[in-house]
Design an enzyme around this catalytic site. Structure first.
Site, PDB file in Angstrom:
ATOM      1  N   GLU A  58       0.799  -1.221   0.000  1.00 17.17           N
ATOM      2  CA  GLU A  58       0.000   0.000   0.000  1.00 17.17           C
ATOM      3  C   GLU A  58       0.838   1.280   0.000  1.00 17.17           C
ATOM      4  OE1 GLU A  58      -3.121  -0.163   2.922  1.00 17.17           O
ATOM      5  OE2 GLU A  58      -4.207  -1.662   1.737  1.00 17.17           O
ATOM      6  N   GLU A 112      -5.562  -7.709  -1.138  1.00 19.80           N
ATOM      7  CA  GLU A 112      -6.365  -7.578   0.088  1.00 19.80           C
ATOM      8  C   GLU A 112      -7.812  -7.253  -0.268  1.00 19.80           C
ATOM      9  OE1 GLU A 112      -4.982  -4.897   3.104  1.00 19.80           O
ATOM     10  OE2 GLU A 112      -2.890  -5.524   2.915  1.00 19.80           O
TER      11      GLU A 112
END
Length: 473
Positions: A194, A294
């Site tokens: 991320e 995710e």
């Protein structure tokens, strides 16, 4: 019986991940989040892992501190966990890693061998059950993003501003490449979780540098590259690197308390599809594989009103997302495997020593909405509303939402600084105080709350994953 190792590393071929024989491999897995990278909502502390560990060290002293965390790391993922995941038809485990297992910030040029021992144990346990692993670097010096899970303890991503930080992590990835070169059970490396690059150009430069450095020592393993702004934005990406899979994270707001309930309307299904299509536009345009690193809703606890209805809606949401991924034949990794009852496939039981001990603190943290992930603000919205309004009254409209990530808006940045950072880091000492005076035996029992045999299983979720894999219960 040990499963024979694959003949060669997985590789990219067009839009597919393929094995040594050129057969398509769709990786379906989960992440061991909360283990080699601890997060506040997963194991119940407040703030950031580094601050929590410092408070625990102060309370326990060095010997008991090391004993407790060694036991926690030992019990959290064992051969029993690998066997359980294999029984569901899962074929891949993503391992989120805090860089501090490998690098001491006060001696950054030395790579600690204990980090490899820790990760090796997970990789080997999974390999014995025929499970691939993906090594995910979840934190970076200075923070690669603005969130709590980068464990920076601040609200800026300073990693992008310091070449020294970047050099450290390139060096670490080179050592990881050397160590796992030729290990065919490792599906590949996820060099950065991320990213949050405000300039939208530093990330691609880092990827080019990392790809080149890793390939010099390990030319075979796939790299799984997250998009910018928390793996959701590829709009500034200009090139495709060789033998790389591009990764999105595909959370749906309908799976969280602040989102509208998912009831499966055509409009809601279209919203899910459009969100997914926006994120994968780059991959489809360049004909490269997609990995959803995710996704997954959070679940209501038995203490919440109408929890059964809420959870039925969220299981249905998950099922619809899996339908989307199956249509495109993409690989995915659900977030997450094990926690204290918020999102995990299994979780420390309410009757466990750890949950019983921390119940007052967990209730307080939930009431205050300190953790960003899936919080409910109904008890504290009236406290923060005047602060937010004050900012809106005093900041000219054209500047109000200039701060990156702009998607957070000014409200998100206020909560990040006041609640998730300042308030939460101060409460770390309260969390640690619950462990004060604990004996060696009690500390062992607390850590053992995360053993699979001491965990409750979220059967509805596991049944959905089992059915997607085509495994009969």
């Amino acid at each position: 019986m040990v499963v024979p190792a694959p003949k060669a590393c997985l590789r990219v071929q067009g839009t597919d991940i393929v094995d040594a024989d050129g057969a398509r491999v769709i990786l379906k897995g989960c992440a061991t989040g909360g283990h080699t990278n601890m997060e506040n909502f997963i194991t119940g502390y407040s703030g950031h892992e580094t601050e929590m560990r410092a408070a625990m060290l102060e309370v326990l002293g060095r010997d008991k501190y090391e004993f407790f965390f060694d036991k926690f790391l030992e019990y959290f993922f064992t051969t029993a966990d690998a066997k359980f995941l294999a029984s569901l038809g899962i074929n891949c485990v993503r391992i989120p890693i805090n860089y501090r297992h490998f690098i001491d910030d006060l001696n950054p040029s030395v790579i600690k061998p204990d980090g490899f021992k820790l990760v090796d144990r997970i990789v080997n346990a999974c390999a014995a059950e025929g499970l691939y692993t993906i090594l995910d670097m979840h934190t970076f010096p200075g923070g690669q993003n603005q969130g709590w899970h980068s464990d920076s303890g601040i609200h800026k991503a300073l990693f992008w501003d310091f070449k020294d930080f970047q050099d450290r992590m390139i060096n670490l990835w080179v050592e990881i490449g050397k160590h796992y070169r030729g290990n065919t059970w490792v599906a590949g490396y996820n060099p950065m979780n991320e990213p949050g690059d405000p300039d939208h150009v530093n990330l691609q430069a880092f990827y080019r540098r990392a790809e080149k450095a890793i390939r010099e020592v390990d030319p075979e393993h796939i790299l799984f590259l997250d998009g910018n702004t928390y793996a959701m934005d590829f709009s500034a990406f200009k090139e495709v690197l060789p033998n790389c899979v591009y990764a999105i994270h595909d959370y749906a707001t309908m799976g969280f308390p602040a989102g509208e309930p998912y009831v499966g309307t055509p409009e809601q299904k279209e919203t899910l599809q459009k969100s997914y299509e926006r994120k994968v536009e780059f991959m489809k345009a360049h004909s490269v594989p997609i990995w959803n690193g995710e996704f997954g809703p959070v679940y209501a606890s038995q203490e919440d009103l109408d929890h059964e209805t809420i959870n039925r809606q969220r299981y249905a949401l998950l099922g619809q997302q899996l339908t989307i991924y199956k249509a495109d034949k993409i690989s995915w990794s659900i977030w997450l495997y094990k926690d204290i009852g918020f999102q995990g496939m299994v979780h420390a039981a309410p009757s466990s020593a750890y949950v019983r001990l921390l119940k007052p603190f967990l209730d307080k943290k939930k009431r205050l909405g300190l953790d960003k992930w899936g919080r409910d603000d109904r008890h504290v919205a009236h406290i923060y509303a005047p602060v937010i309004q004050h900012f809106k009254d005093e900041i000219p409209a054209q500047f109000l939402n200039r701060r990156y990530p702009q998607q957070w808006k000014v409200e998100g940045h206020i909560h990040r600084v006041l609640r998730e950072t300042l308030f939460s880091e101060i409460l770390c000492w309260e969390y640690a105080s619950y462990f004060e005076g604990k004996t060696w035996e009690e500390l062992d029992e607390l850590a053992a709350s995360f053993k699979l045999e001491n965990c409750a299983r979220r059967d509805e979720l596991n049944d959905i994953l089992r059915a997607d894999a085509g495994v009969r219960k």
